[in-house]
Design a protein around this motif. Structure first.
Motif, mmCIF file in Angstrom:
data_model
loop_
_atom_site.group_PDB
_atom_site.id
_atom_site.type_symbol
_atom_site.label_atom_id
_atom_site.label_comp_id
_atom_site.label_asym_id
_atom_site.label_seq_id
_atom_site.Cartn_x
_atom_site.Cartn_y
_atom_site.Cartn_z
ATOM 1 N N THR A 7 0.809 -1.203 0.000
ATOM 2 C CA THR A 7 0.000 0.000 0.000
ATOM 3 C C THR A 7 0.850 1.264 0.000
ATOM 4 N N ARG A 8 2.114 1.072 0.026
ATOM 5 C CA ARG A 8 2.999 2.222 0.044
ATOM 6 C C ARG A 8 2.898 2.952 -1.268
ATOM 7 N N SER A 9 2.802 4.210 -1.236
ATOM 8 C CA SER A 9 2.737 4.984 -2.465
ATOM 9 C C SER A 9 4.159 5.417 -2.835
ATOM 10 N N PHE A 10 4.351 5.466 -4.161
ATOM 11 C CA PHE A 10 5.684 5.816 -4.670
ATOM 12 C C PHE A 10 5.818 7.319 -4.763
ATOM 13 N N SER A 11 7.036 7.727 -4.563
ATOM 14 C CA SER A 11 7.297 9.156 -4.673
ATOM 15 C C SER A 11 7.297 9.550 -6.163
ATOM 16 N N ARG A 12 7.233 10.786 -6.350
ATOM 17 C CA ARG A 12 7.204 11.297 -7.715
ATOM 18 C C ARG A 12 8.473 10.904 -8.465
ATOM 19 N N ARG A 13 9.558 10.954 -7.834
ATOM 20 C CA ARG A 13 10.829 10.579 -8.429
ATOM 21 C C ARG A 13 10.835 9.108 -8.795
ATOM 22 N N GLU A 14 10.312 8.227 -7.930
ATOM 23 C CA GLU A 14 10.234 6.783 -8.208
ATOM 24 C C GLU A 14 9.285 6.520 -9.371
ATOM 25 N N LEU A 16 8.577 8.526 -11.823
ATOM 26 C CA LEU A 16 9.254 8.983 -13.035
ATOM 27 C C LEU A 16 10.307 7.965 -13.464
ATOM 28 N N PHE A 17 11.050 7.430 -12.513
ATOM 29 C CA PHE A 17 12.064 6.431 -12.813
ATOM 30 C C PHE A 17 11.430 5.173 -13.419
ATOM 31 N N MET A 18 10.313 4.689 -12.838
ATOM 32 C CA MET A 18 9.624 3.508 -13.360
ATOM 33 C C MET A 18 9.046 3.792 -14.752
ATOM 34 N N LEU A 19 8.532 4.977 -14.963
ATOM 35 C CA LEU A 19 8.003 5.342 -16.265
ATOM 36 C C LEU A 19 9.117 5.314 -17.313
ATOM 37 N N ILE A 20 10.275 5.828 -16.944
ATOM 38 C CA ILE A 20 11.426 5.813 -17.861
ATOM 39 C C ILE A 20 11.835 4.372 -18.146
ATOM 40 N N GLY A 25 12.027 -0.123 -21.816
ATOM 41 C CA GLY A 25 11.673 -1.521 -22.098
ATOM 42 C C GLY A 25 10.876 -1.640 -23.385
ATOM 43 N N ILE A 26 9.898 -0.748 -23.576
ATOM 44 C CA ILE A 26 9.082 -0.774 -24.801
ATOM 45 C C ILE A 26 9.953 -0.458 -26.023
ATOM 46 N N VAL A 27 10.814 0.560 -25.893
ATOM 47 C CA VAL A 27 11.714 0.915 -26.991
ATOM 48 C C VAL A 27 12.658 -0.245 -27.283
ATOM 49 N N GLY A 28 13.216 -0.879 -26.258
ATOM 50 C CA GLY A 28 14.107 -2.025 -26.439
ATOM 51 C C GLY A 28 13.400 -3.177 -27.118
ATOM 52 N N LEU A 29 12.173 -3.491 -26.638
ATOM 53 C CA LEU A 29 11.396 -4.559 -27.276
ATOM 54 C C LEU A 29 11.120 -4.217 -28.739
ATOM 55 N N TYR A 30 10.720 -2.982 -29.015
ATOM 56 C CA TYR A 30 10.458 -2.564 -30.384
ATOM 57 C C TYR A 30 11.727 -2.728 -31.238
ATOM 58 N N PHE A 31 12.860 -2.274 -30.708
ATOM 59 C CA PHE A 31 14.105 -2.339 -31.456
ATOM 60 C C PHE A 31 14.492 -3.782 -31.759
ATOM 61 N N PHE A 32 14.476 -4.655 -30.729
ATOM 62 C CA PHE A 32 14.937 -6.032 -30.918
ATOM 63 C C PHE A 32 13.904 -6.940 -31.580
#
Length: 185
Positions: A7-14, A16-20, A25-32
């Motif tokens: 139930t812990r909420s992630f900080s804005r920085r976390e 953003l990091f997960m979104l990146i 991951g999506i770009v890597g999958l698309y590329f490979f």
């Protein structure tokens, strides 16, 4: 404890990091999975296309060569069989000797043979030097016409004639020259 971790909420920085990380991951999958295989296949297609174009060019050159050879043969055969010559297999000296005996009969001929020489990969040249006596200019011309008209590929390289007495057109003549016969070796 495990309930509080979920139930812990992630900080804005976390977040953003997960979104990146998700975007990477999506770009890597698309590329490979999409871009790289398509690019490799396009390169293979380009190479195959170049190979096909090269094969087409070679086939066109062969077709052009075939058409040129066919046109040459058509031109040769259009002349009539009396003008078509052949290049016999090496060693054609026996056949030539029979022809010479027939052509030079009664002319007091003298023949000498140069050593055979290779003209190209499969063509051999045999030069024959000749001299003979002719009763008249017409007789000399007839002998030379028969000599060059044996049906074998040849080249009359030189010929000279001179009168025994008087001038060329009214008396006996002395004729000499050289002729080269070609054979396939």
């Amino acid at each position: 404890m495990s309930g509080s971790l979920m139930t812990r909420s992630f900080s804005r920085r976390e977040k953003l990091f997960m979104l990146i990380l998700v975007i990477l991951g999506i770009v890597g999958l698309y590329f490979f999975l999409i871009h790289r295989p398509i690019t490799q296949r396009m390169e293979e297609i380009d190479l195959e296309q170049e190979e096909v174009l090269l094969q087409r060019d070679v086939a066109q050159m062969r077709l052009d060569q075939y058409n040129a050879m066919k046109a040459e043969l058509d031109r040769i055969f259009a002349q009539g069989t009396e003008n078509v010559t052949v290049m016999p297999e090496f060693d054609n000296i026996e056949n030539l000797m029979l022809e010479f005996n027939r052509i030079f009969a009664g002319t007091n001929e003298r023949l000498s043979y140069d050593a055979t020489r290779t003209v190209s990969d499969h063509v051999i040249a045999r030069t024959v030097r000749f001299s003979f006596s002719a009763e008249s200019y017409d007789h000399a011309r007839q002998v030379l016409t028969e000599l060059t008209g044996t049906g074998y590929r040849c080249l009359l390289e030189s010929v000279s004639l001179g009168p025994d007495n008087g001038d060329v057109f009214t008396g006996k003549l002395s004729v000499s020259g050289s002729i080269t016969f070609y054979e396939i070796g």
